[in-house]
Write a protein that holds these residues in place. Structure first.
Motif, PDB file in Angstrom:
ATOM      1  N   GLY A 116     -14.497  -0.218  -7.365  1.00 28.20           N
ATOM      2  CA  GLY A 116     -14.216  -1.687  -7.252  1.00 28.20           C
ATOM      3  C   GLY A 116     -14.893  -1.852  -5.384  1.00 28.20           C
ATOM      4  O   GLY A 116     -15.622  -0.900  -4.680  1.00 28.20           O
ATOM      5  N   SER A 165      -2.034   5.826  -7.257  1.00 26.55           N
ATOM      6  CA  SER A 165      -3.363   5.144  -6.261  1.00 26.55           C
ATOM      7  C   SER A 165      -3.796   7.023  -5.993  1.00 26.55           C
ATOM      8  O   SER A 165      -4.695   6.753  -6.525  1.00 26.55           O
ATOM      9  N   ILE A 211      -8.103  -9.258  -2.306  1.00 25.78           N
ATOM     10  CA  ILE A 211      -7.073 -10.147  -3.121  1.00 25.78           C
ATOM     11  C   ILE A 211      -6.050 -10.094  -2.925  1.00 25.78           C
ATOM     12  O   ILE A 211      -5.244 -11.405  -3.360  1.00 25.78           O
ATOM     13  N   GLY A 212      -5.330  -9.197  -1.923  1.00 21.57           N
ATOM     14  CA  GLY A 212      -3.896  -9.018  -1.984  1.00 21.57           C
ATOM     15  C   GLY A 212      -3.630 -10.215  -1.113  1.00 21.57           C
ATOM     16  O   GLY A 212      -2.569 -11.080  -1.424  1.00 21.57           O
ATOM     17  N   SER A 264       1.019  -1.351   0.295  1.00 19.24           N
ATOM     18  CA  SER A 264       0.262  -0.134   0.226  1.00 19.24           C
ATOM     19  C   SER A 264       0.845   1.427   0.120  1.00 19.24           C
ATOM     20  O   SER A 264       0.533   2.165  -0.867  1.00 19.24           O
ATOM     21  N   GLY A 292      -9.987  -4.876  -3.223  1.00 17.38           N
ATOM     22  CA  GLY A 292      -8.134  -5.312  -4.101  1.00 17.38           C
ATOM     23  C   GLY A 292      -7.323  -5.823  -3.262  1.00 17.38           C
ATOM     24  O   GLY A 292      -6.030  -6.337  -2.817  1.00 17.38           O
ATOM     25  N   LYS A 293      -6.980  -5.077  -0.969  1.00 17.99           N
ATOM     26  CA  LYS A 293      -6.662  -5.258  -0.784  1.00 17.99           C
ATOM     27  C   LYS A 293      -6.861  -6.368  -0.016  1.00 17.99           C
ATOM     28  O   LYS A 293      -5.788  -7.783   0.197  1.00 17.99           O
ATOM     29  N   SER A 298       3.130  -8.062  -5.301  1.00 21.62           N
ATOM     30  CA  SER A 298       2.424  -8.870  -4.527  1.00 21.62           C
ATOM     31  C   SER A 298       2.798  -9.441  -4.540  1.00 21.62           C
ATOM     32  O   SER A 298       3.213 -10.698  -3.427  1.00 21.62           O
ATOM     33  N   LYS A 304      -5.209 -13.932 -12.365  1.00 16.63           N
ATOM     34  CA  LYS A 304      -5.665 -12.772 -11.709  1.00 16.63           C
ATOM     35  C   LYS A 304      -5.562 -12.048 -12.956  1.00 16.63           C
ATOM     36  O   LYS A 304      -6.437 -10.454 -13.046  1.00 16.63           O
ATOM     37  N   THR A 332       0.361  -5.754  -8.544  1.00 16.56           N
ATOM     38  CA  THR A 332       1.248  -7.147  -9.500  1.00 16.56           C
ATOM     39  C   THR A 332       2.046  -7.747  -9.015  1.00 16.56           C
ATOM     40  O   THR A 332       2.320  -8.938  -7.948  1.00 16.56           O
ATOM     41  N   ILE A 367      -1.935  -1.464 -11.936  1.00 16.01           N
ATOM     42  CA  ILE A 367      -2.304  -2.990 -11.155  1.00 16.01           C
ATOM     43  C   ILE A 367      -1.223  -3.722 -11.995  1.00 16.01           C
ATOM     44  O   ILE A 367      -0.666  -4.601 -11.072  1.00 16.01           O
ATOM     45  N   ARG A 397      -8.328  -8.920 -13.523  1.00 15.23           N
ATOM     46  CA  ARG A 397      -8.377  -7.445 -13.225  1.00 15.23           C
ATOM     47  C   ARG A 397      -8.314  -6.656 -15.067  1.00 15.23           C
ATOM     48  O   ARG A 397      -9.071  -5.691 -14.877  1.00 15.23           O
TER      49      ARG A 397
END
Length: 241
Positions: free
Chosen positions: A159, A150, A167-168, A143, A164-165, A221, A194, A218, A214, A198
């Motif tokens: 969304g 962001s 999903i991560g 983040s 998103g958090k 992550s 993903k 990704t 994204i 996405r």
């Protein structure tokens, strides 16, 4: 030394990223809240160690209070401050483990006369540390690393709240699972799934900023998940040999 380091690290991660509530983070500039947080970290560390060594816990309390006070009152809340703060915490843990590795021999969890039970506890702490690094700590790291991106794209990609958090969290947990069970090839399918889901949300080919955001998120992550998972796997192998 490695056993001491792992237990100290687990106590730190649990106290800093699990037991520290959002309310405590928001009010950390209040001295009582700051001291309360440090006291919780120290208490949790003692419980994880299984031995309340006065000097060790005093060092944990004093250094954590000093570092958190500097971060809270002197430095901005950004990626650089986060990395420096956590890096210094890790340095303190390493020094304690290096200079005083023998005190964990009196641990309630390890000094049971049953080597298998002690080994099980140690592996459980490795798993817990890896999970915290992957989920709450990893979420905070990514983040902060993508914060300026962001901010730049704003609300270009709407969304679910915290979607998103979550999903991560799930993807990094699955990477960890794939590595532990010996099926790293599953990570490729995870990345592909993903990417399809996405990028399918982006209809306008002109949304280059969103696409790049994204991709960056990704890669960060999955990269972080792979690093932590491989380190945890190496630790398991070391204590299993």
């Amino acid at each position: 030394m490695l056993v001491t380091f792992i237990l100290l690290l687990t106590g730190h991660l649990l106290g800093d990223f699990v037991c520290q509530t959002n309310s405590m983070v928001a009010n950390k500039k209040k001295p009582l809240i700051l001291v309360l947080h440090v006291a919780v970290v120290t208490l949790v560390t003692g419980l994880i160690l299984g031995v309340f060594h006065p000097l060790v816990l005093a060092m944990v309390f004093a250094t954590h209070l000093l570092l958190d006070a500097l971060k809270t009152y002197r430095f901005p809340d950004n990626l650089r401050s986060f990395l420096i703060d956590q890096g210094l915490h890790l340095l303190v843990i390493f020094v304690i483990a290096l200079k005083m590795p023998e005190f964990v021999g009196d641990s309630f969890w390890l000094d049971t006369g049953d080597l298998d039970l002690g080994l099980f506890y140690l592996k459980a702490m490795i798993t817990l540390s890896a999970f915290i690094l992957l989920v709450p700590a990893g979420g905070t790291l990514i983040s902060k690393a993508t914060q300026r991106f962001s901010t730049e794209i704003g609300d270009s990609l709407d969304g679910l709240k915290d979607g998103g958090k979550i999903i991560g969290y799930l993807e990094r947990s699955l990477v960890f699972l794939f590595i532990l069970v010996g099926h790293p090839g599953g990570i490729g399918f995870l990345v592909a799934a993903k990417s399809i889901l996405r990028f399918g949300d982006i209809k306008d080919p002109g949304q280059r900023k969103v696409t790049e955001y994204i991709i960056i998120g990704t890669f960060l992550s999955f990269g972080w998940a792979l690093l932590v998972s491989v380190l945890a796997q190496k630790a398991f192998e070391y204590f299993s040999s």
